[in-house]
Design a protein around this motif. Sequence first.
Motif, PDB file in Angstrom:
ATOM      1  N   ALA A   1       0.830  -1.209   0.000  1.00  0.00           N
ATOM      2  CA  ALA A   1       0.000   0.000   0.000  1.00  0.00           C
ATOM      3  C   ALA A   1       0.862   1.255   0.000  1.00  0.00           C
ATOM      4  N   ILE A   2       1.891   1.232   0.815  1.00  0.00           N
ATOM      5  CA  ILE A   2       2.751   2.419   0.914  1.00  0.00           C
ATOM      6  C   ILE A   2       3.492   2.643  -0.403  1.00  0.00           C
ATOM      7  N   ASN A   3       4.027   1.575  -0.981  1.00  0.00           N
ATOM      8  CA  ASN A   3       4.772   1.748  -2.224  1.00  0.00           C
ATOM      9  C   ASN A   3       3.877   2.200  -3.373  1.00  0.00           C
TER      10      ASN A   3
ATOM     11  N   THR B   1       1.256   4.062  -2.985  1.00  0.00           N
ATOM     12  CA  THR B   1       0.961   5.463  -2.692  1.00  0.00           C
ATOM     13  C   THR B   1       2.113   6.358  -3.116  1.00  0.00           C
TER      14      THR B   1
END
Lengths: 279, 279, 279
Positions: A251-253, A255
């Motif tokens: 999810a972070i990557n 984003t």
Amino acid sequence: MNTPSTPTDRSAYALGLTCLCHIEATRSPSLIDALADVSPDLGRLAIRFVYGEIYQRPHLSYHDRQLATVAVLAVLGNARPQLKFHIAAALNVGCSAAKIVELMTHLLVYAGFPTALNGVFAAKEVFDERQLHFTPTTTPSCPGDARYQAGMDALSRIDGHAGEAVMASLKGIAPDLGRFIVEFGFGEIYTRPVLELLERELITVAALAALGTATPQLRVHIHGLLNVGGTREQMLELAIHVAAYAGFPAAINATLAAREVFSERDAGGGDGDPSAPSG
Amino acid sequence: MNTPSTPTDRSAYALGLTCLCHIEATRSPSLIDALADVSPDLGRLAIRFVYGEIYQRPHLSYHDRQLATVAVLAVLGNARPQLKFHIAAALNVGCSAAKIVELMTHLLVYAGFPTALNGVFAAKEVFDERQLHFTPTTTPSCPGDARYQAGMDALSRIDGHAGEAVMASLKGIAPDLGRFIVEFGFGEIYTRPVLELLERELITVAALAALGTATPQLRVHIHGLLNVGGTREQMLELAIHVAAYAGFPAAINATLAAREVFSERDAGGGDGDPSAPSG
Amino acid sequence: MNTPSTPTDRSAYALGLTCLCHIEATRSPSLIDALADVSPDLGRLAIRFVYGEIYQRPHLSYHDRQLATVAVLAVLGNARPQLKFHIAAALNVGCSAAKIVELMTHLLVYAGFPTALNGVFAAKEVFDERQLHFTPTTTPSCPGDARYQAGMDALSRIDGHAGEAVMASLKGIAPDLGRFIVEFGFGEIYTRPVLELLERELITVAALAALGTATPQLRVHIHGLLNVGGTREQMLELAIHVAAYAGFPAAINATLAAREVFSERDAGGGDGDPSAPSG
């Protein structure tokens, strides 16, 4: 730092339970029973966090969330019981059987034929268990000699300059691979009916974010999502949704990839925007 | 851009059907039946594109394509029915049972023991279903004190300076890991019989391209493939082949890695070519 | 249904922030800055859920959680920034550099050499950025002729009958692969110093749960974890922990595998318990 007001844990659990009952079309979620005598905490966390919190957020409907979830589980290929659960849930929130089968067909571009096949067979098991009599329709292929042009038209519309740049980079090394992408990926698959272009891009972005192994393509399709009518809010929400099924790092990557794409578009460069001047 | 003349769709489908019948050793491919009532289009696309087009291309034999396919499906680990199908197809196009078992053993270097174990058990199921009585042979290990040198010899021959550079970089951080790679990976595994070195490198490149998570090693083994007699055309064809089983992003990223390796070799630098001057 | 009393969201966020500051050894977590202008909600959810809730749970120390997190990110191979972040966090909560390098070496058994190599190189980057001068030590291999017996001893101690059954099943198909598992996996790797056996099993179970593609091996090593002193509570907590980094489906499937293993052990059958009567 302000933490936005959120439902209390108790109400998040209650919301999650209602949501899970809705998407499973049951009064007694199977997850609770399955975990009751081994890890009730895991069930409680899943219900409160995934269904009570993530599913309650704006910008993506339950329908779109189920498309994304099914795409993620199909490409990861490592959680067949959950894939079947979420195919059933997709039907429960209004996705047609045809749309689920088309989603699997779409995925062959991004994860290959075995993923598509196994996805179709999982869907068939779900349909059979529900005695859902699905009659597939077939779509004739675009004629061979028109397919390249149809593919280039679709590629330009969807990926814009980002896609054209990929094609250009393949010219000097593997022109046939480029041709297959245009003719097969775009000319055959993206021009098929049943799924809207925006749905195809939602599926593609969710799948590539979950895989985490194709960042350049993820960036191209974040452009694609925005080019066919998706919003930045939807893109960011999609990344949050992926956390539940592929973990927070994915999810972070995704984003952070989205942030770069947004910056490129704000800079007005020859990014993926087909209306932007050529780079 | 000119699109090379391609077979008409009808003839591509017919070619694909003939090919699929051949590799499945049947007159009635199971894929058609399995998909008939759920997604006949997916079956048609697979037959026309994978078997009618990709498998018809030059530079890789059916035999080599089956080795690559089995390697890809084994390391992805997410499509057991297709893994079994393609193990059977490998037998049908002339791979020996011993070669398939050795392929799985080879993969433990690149994907770990569980992948190798699950691959071997899938192979055993296929052998048993065909009543193929396979009698394994065992290969004694290279003696412990000679293994490091045997491994360094194999490493130099295969990976050239690219491999030696990896070893050097491990010295200051994990020398035992470097030793295991030399002794076990190269001294034990690469020196085993049954698979030729070129076959080992085809398998390795296909597996790493499909995984998409080990780009540095993919580059080392693209050098390796060329060092042991593979051609650039084979490398690029392998990338196209991978598209069918692991999706287009994996194919594109492997192709772009190949382009970088080709450039390094053309520049004559201290690349992976053991005949090049040391960098 | 009762929902156990949980911290309110505000206090969970505050706890999570404190935890994240602690493991990152900072007053201002980089995650918040990185996401501030693109998706502050994702940062808030991660802090509250992962660090405010999961990390606060009993049965696994921060130290053990960091070992598990690093193992999961290393084997998934798709989130290098987070892998480096959590290697640094592992150092911050008291893991030694030697233990992190040994963890990567251990993973080659379960995920292959590229995973181990990429993990070691990520660790080296972290060490260099911190100016941590790490001097590796080397461990001589168990002598070649004693290695098989040492491996069988370790195998019996760790995996019990479950491991022995795997070896027996390999005899008729790939005896050399069985020998490699015994000699290399158990004789070489499990007998190395720096990591305790219980830590090795925590790492193994976390990695296999995250991959989701090696269920038979996951079950063997759930037995292994319990055989070397791990508790059922630790096992179930490990599954919950995995949800954060590999998604809920991986967590649920690992939990259900654990339930089966617990049942086998309760039935006292020929399971993985070395003290149980042979099946």
